[in-house]
Scaffold this motif. Structure first.
Motif, PDB file in Angstrom:
ATOM      1  N   ARG A  68      -5.356   4.097   0.278  1.00 32.12           N
ATOM      2  CA  ARG A  68      -6.240   4.510   1.434  1.00 32.12           C
ATOM      3  C   ARG A  68      -6.168   6.066   1.880  1.00 32.12           C
ATOM      4  NH1 ARG A  68      -2.749   0.839   5.544  1.00 32.12           N
ATOM      5  NH2 ARG A  68      -1.199   1.840   4.137  1.00 32.12           N
TER       6      ARG A  68
ATOM      7  N   SER B 114      -9.929  -7.930   2.797  1.00 31.52           N
ATOM      8  CA  SER B 114      -9.678  -6.698   3.713  1.00 31.52           C
ATOM      9  C   SER B 114     -10.304  -6.687   5.029  1.00 31.52           C
ATOM     10  CB  SER B 114     -10.092  -5.397   3.229  1.00 31.52           C
ATOM     11  OG  SER B 114      -9.466  -4.132   3.783  1.00 31.52           O
TER      12      SER B 114
ATOM     13  N   PHE C  10     -10.658   7.433   6.061  1.00 33.52           N
ATOM     14  CA  PHE C  10      -9.606   7.772   6.503  1.00 33.52           C
ATOM     15  C   PHE C  10      -9.114   9.176   6.566  1.00 33.52           C
ATOM     16  CE2 PHE C  10      -8.715   3.051   5.465  1.00 33.52           C
ATOM     17  CZ  PHE C  10      -9.209   2.427   6.732  1.00 33.52           C
TER      18      PHE C  10
ATOM     19  N   GLU D  28      -9.720   7.051   0.556  1.00 34.65           N
ATOM     20  CA  GLU D  28     -10.862   6.410   1.134  1.00 34.65           C
ATOM     21  C   GLU D  28     -11.440   7.658   2.130  1.00 34.65           C
ATOM     22  OE1 GLU D  28     -10.125   2.699   2.480  1.00 34.65           O
ATOM     23  OE2 GLU D  28      -9.524   1.907   0.790  1.00 34.65           O
TER      24      GLU D  28
ATOM     25  N   TYR E 293       1.011  -1.106  -0.065  1.00 35.83           N
ATOM     26  CA  TYR E 293      -0.098  -0.024  -0.097  1.00 35.83           C
ATOM     27  C   TYR E 293       0.939   1.321   0.006  1.00 35.83           C
ATOM     28  CZ  TYR E 293      -4.363  -2.705   1.099  1.00 35.83           C
ATOM     29  OH  TYR E 293      -5.259  -3.716   1.158  1.00 35.83           O
TER      30      TYR E 293
ATOM     31  N   ASP F 143      -1.069   5.489  -2.253  1.00 39.85           N
ATOM     32  CA  ASP F 143      -1.791   4.623  -1.264  1.00 39.85           C
ATOM     33  C   ASP F 143      -3.291   4.833  -1.307  1.00 39.85           C
ATOM     34  OD1 ASP F 143      -2.833   3.375   0.931  1.00 39.85           O
ATOM     35  OD2 ASP F 143      -0.984   3.701   2.123  1.00 39.85           O
TER      36      ASP F 143
ATOM     37  N   VAL G  33      -7.953  -2.817   5.906  1.00 36.76           N
ATOM     38  CA  VAL G  33      -6.528  -2.123   5.206  1.00 36.76           C
ATOM     39  C   VAL G  33      -5.648  -1.805   6.447  1.00 36.76           C
ATOM     40  CG1 VAL G  33      -7.336  -1.959   2.655  1.00 36.76           C
ATOM     41  CG2 VAL G  33      -7.783  -0.219   4.657  1.00 36.76           C
TER      42      VAL G  33
END
Length: 378
Positions: free
Chosen positions: A270, A247, A276, A273, A67, A268, A251
């Motif tokens: 994340r 997941s 986050f 998303e 990631y 990455d 993650v």
């Protein structure tokens, strides 16, 4: 607290007796659904449909690129896979899209000599040029393309058959009857043994299952994303289909590795998303605090508690946590030894229900490929 410094011992507790209402409910399950249990599985094993696997698998998605966008040591990835097998793991998860192609190659290399002792699951469905590996726009589940993809998979995985082949995402331009029909042909040829669907619409599952029994559904599912509980898990129970959460540790979020000050490297996913984001992260960390408190209570780690909670939901759920670190792999598979009593699960659920997760689980452009219904066959 850093994940590496957490206590890694596990405590096995005896489960309490089933309540009379649970026994009554069990009697109402259809004959098809009755096959969807671990009652006939070997110790430490579970059943996905009729396919027996270890209770926890290993996702190898990030073994070609993490990631954080770093490239792991290939020999170390081989070592993690082989050590997982030595510790009882038999289910290994890959996909043509991971790399693309490279993760399948890594897995194939690692399994030389033990191929017949493990279950390989991999996935097709993205529009990937089979000669160059170039990612092209959209999806491609045309029957002729599926068969071409499988030939490449067999070479990369160094095998003559794929134990469990998933459609990675439902193609909105190809009837699922055509997809399932192509896979049925591959099953007749012995190149595929079982098949499944990932992130499908529920009616697509029913239609695919009518062509040839679906062995497993693979969707995201964890303490931070419980979407499958509404429709997909009841559907799996009804039809006797196993469920493989991808997941399962959110993650990395549920391990305690992410805090309010975490910022993600460029590339990455994340970082894209919204769950986050700096606005939502402080709220969502409440779940991590809950998991940590239970980890202390169970003499386990947060990761083990998160995985054990999944295992406790249904006997036909098999999570596939991914990692590129040996100590994390060993920690994850230790979750199989963590048990919840019925009362503990009720208490856990009550505490969890008080927490509202904010933000989306994936970027909108990726979410658009989930819960899609295939077009009707004309």
């Amino acid at each position: 607290m850093n994940r590496r410094n957490l206590l890694k011992t596990s405590l096995t507790l005896a489960g309490s007796s089933l309540l009379a209402s649970q026994v009554s409910a069990q009697k109402q399950i259809s004959e098809t659904s009755k096959e969807n249990t671990s009652a006939n599985a070997s110790p430490g094993r579970r059943k996905l449909g009729k396919l027996e696997v270890s209770s926890i698998g290993l996702g190898v998605q990030n073994m070609s690129r993490t990631y954080q966008t770093t490239i792991p040591s290939r020999p170390e990835m081989h070592k993690i896979i082989r050590t997982a097998f030595d510790r009882g793991v038999t289910l290994f998860d890959a996909a043509e899209a991971y790399g693309p192609f490279e993760v399948e190659r890594i897995l194939g290399e690692a399994l030389v000599g033990i191929r017949n002792k493990v279950v390989i699951e991999t996935k097709f469905g993205w529009n990937i040029d089979q000669k160059t590996g170039q990612r092209l726009p959209g999806l491609n589940s045309r029957p002729e393309h599926i068969k071409e993809v499988v030939e490449g998979m067999l070479k990369r995985l160094r095998t003559d058959r794929i134990d469990l082949l998933y459609q990675h995402r439902v193609d909105p331009s190809v009837p699922i009857e055509d997809v399932a029909g192509a896979i049925k042909d591959l099953i007749k040829e012995g190149k595929v043994l079982h098949y499944g669907l990932s992130e499908p619409g529920p009616q697509t599952v029913r239609r695919a299952h009518a062509v040839h029994p679906v062995t497993a559904i693979q969707n995201e599912y964890s303490l931070i994303w419980r979407g499958p509980e509404t429709v997909i898990l009841p559907l799996c129970e009804e039809l006797g289909i196993g469920f493989v959460p991808w997941s399962p540790l959110g993650v990395g979020f549920l391990t305690g590795a992410i805090d309010a000050n975490t910022r993600f490297a460029p590339g990455d996913i994340r970082g894209a998303e919204s769950r986050f984001s700096s606005d939502n992260l402080p709220n969502n960390l409440t779940i991590v605090e809950l998991v940590k408190s239970w980890a202390t209570r169970k003499k386990a780690t947060p990761a083990q508690v998160a995985l054990a909670w999944l295992l406790a939901q249904k006997p036909w759920i098999v999570p596939i946590p991914g990692t590129t670190q040996m100590e994390h792999m060993l920690e994850n598979i230790g979750a199989a030894d963590v048990r919840f009593t019925a009362d503990e699960l009720t208490q856990f659920g009550t505490e969890l229900a008080r927490i509202e997760v904010k933000g989306e689980r994936l970027p909108q452009m990726v979410l658009a490929f989930s819960n899609v219904e295939a077009p009707l066959k004309k």
